[in-house]
Motif scaffolding. Structure first.
Motif: not given
Length: 313
Positions: A287-313
């Protein structure tokens, strides 16, 4: 076409919830780099996390900055701080800024109230070349409290073991003895986050011994849980030299670097600190964009290993 709880906006899009997104976040500053050779373990980077869900506005872009690890220092006492990591875009995220970069091997820093500074670095043992003296590890403010680097143990200029660097959640370990062996201090452990991983571990302390009454160490200082690097150590007995290479801290953990050995070549030097990381987690599907997106255990993770932008839908 719409569905219960979200809208489908076209091929390749993600659901728009039409309201605030409830997130948990992790912000880890870069860990400190060690001095060129010898010396104490370096401190792990600051770890900042929110204790409960934070509401982020749909369509708002949140700027993410990920700090680099501290560079490998030069002699003497030249441990280098890591870079800041932060999230900006709303006052709700004010405390997501790491108020200090990674800890320093000799001079762990603290910062203004309301921000999390790094753990202090470990104490540097007196080196064979006289670059440092046995010191108590410095103190820094981590997200869970204040932690200090471990103390050095020095019996002579050429028999010394350094303390471990402070982690984001634990003091560095003091150097000690075991029988006729000097044992360098391990780095302090970091902080565990919701994904089960640890971040901000301190680096291990260097050891250097000659043949006068001591044997080589049981081990050099090992890095703390959370990416801290293992230190090098060396035992010199005339032409017979026994050594251990140091190991680099784990990338994107904010781990501090371990001390290098007493030798000049590149295989024995200390290390740069580990870069930091920023992670967002929320329940349900993407439900958002930015970073590397993964899912586990019913949750979504956005992981930033370098600078960027996180934007909820």
């Amino acid at each position: 076409m719409s569905g219960f709880g979200y809208n489908v906006n076209g091929f390749g899009s993600f659901p728009s919830r039409g309201g605030p997104l409830l997130v948990r976040y992790l912000v880890v500053a870069g860990g400190a780099g060690s001095q060129y050779r010898e010396g104490g373990g370096s401190g792990g980077g600051a770890v900042v996390q929110n204790a409960s869900d934070t509401e982020l506005v749909s369509g708002q872009a949140y700027t993410v900055v990920v700090g680099a690890g501290g560079a490998l220092g030069t002699e003497p006492k030249a441990n280098k701080t890591g870079g800041f990591s932060r999230i900006t875009g709303t006052s709700q995220l004010a405390n997501a800024t790491s108020g200090s970069s990674g800890g320093v091997g000799m001079n762990g820093t603290s910062d203004a109230a309301g921000y999390a500074a790094s753990g202090g670095g470990g104490a540097g043992g007196a080196s064979y070349h006289g670059y440092s003296v046995g010191e108590v590890g410095s103190v820094g403010v981590g997200s869970s409290g204040s932690y200090s680097g471990g103390s050095a143990l020095v019996t002579s200029q050429t028999n010394q073991a350094a303390g471990g660097g402070a982690g984001a959640g634990q003091n560095g370990v003091n150097a000690t003895t075991s029988g006729n062996t000097l044992v360098a201090g391990n780095g302090g452990n970091g902080v565990q986050w919701l994904n089960g991983a640890y971040y901000g571990g301190g680096g291990g302390g260097h050891g250097f011994m000659n043949s006068s009454g001591f044997t080589y160490p049981l081990s050099g200082g090992n890095g703390g849980t959370g990416g801290g690097g293992n230190a090098g150590w060396s035992y010199w007995n005339n032409a017979n030299t026994i050594y251990r290479y140091k190991s680099a801290p784990t990338v994107n953990t904010g781990g501090g670097a371990g001390g290098g050995t007493a030798y000049y070549s590149s295989g024995y030097q200390g290390n740069a600190g580990a870069s930091g990381v920023v992670i967002f987690r929320y329940a349900g599907a993407t439900a958002a964009s930015g970073g590397t997106i993964t899912s586990a255990g019913g949750y979504t993770y956005h992981t930033f290993t370098s600078s960027g932008t996180f934007t909820p839908a």
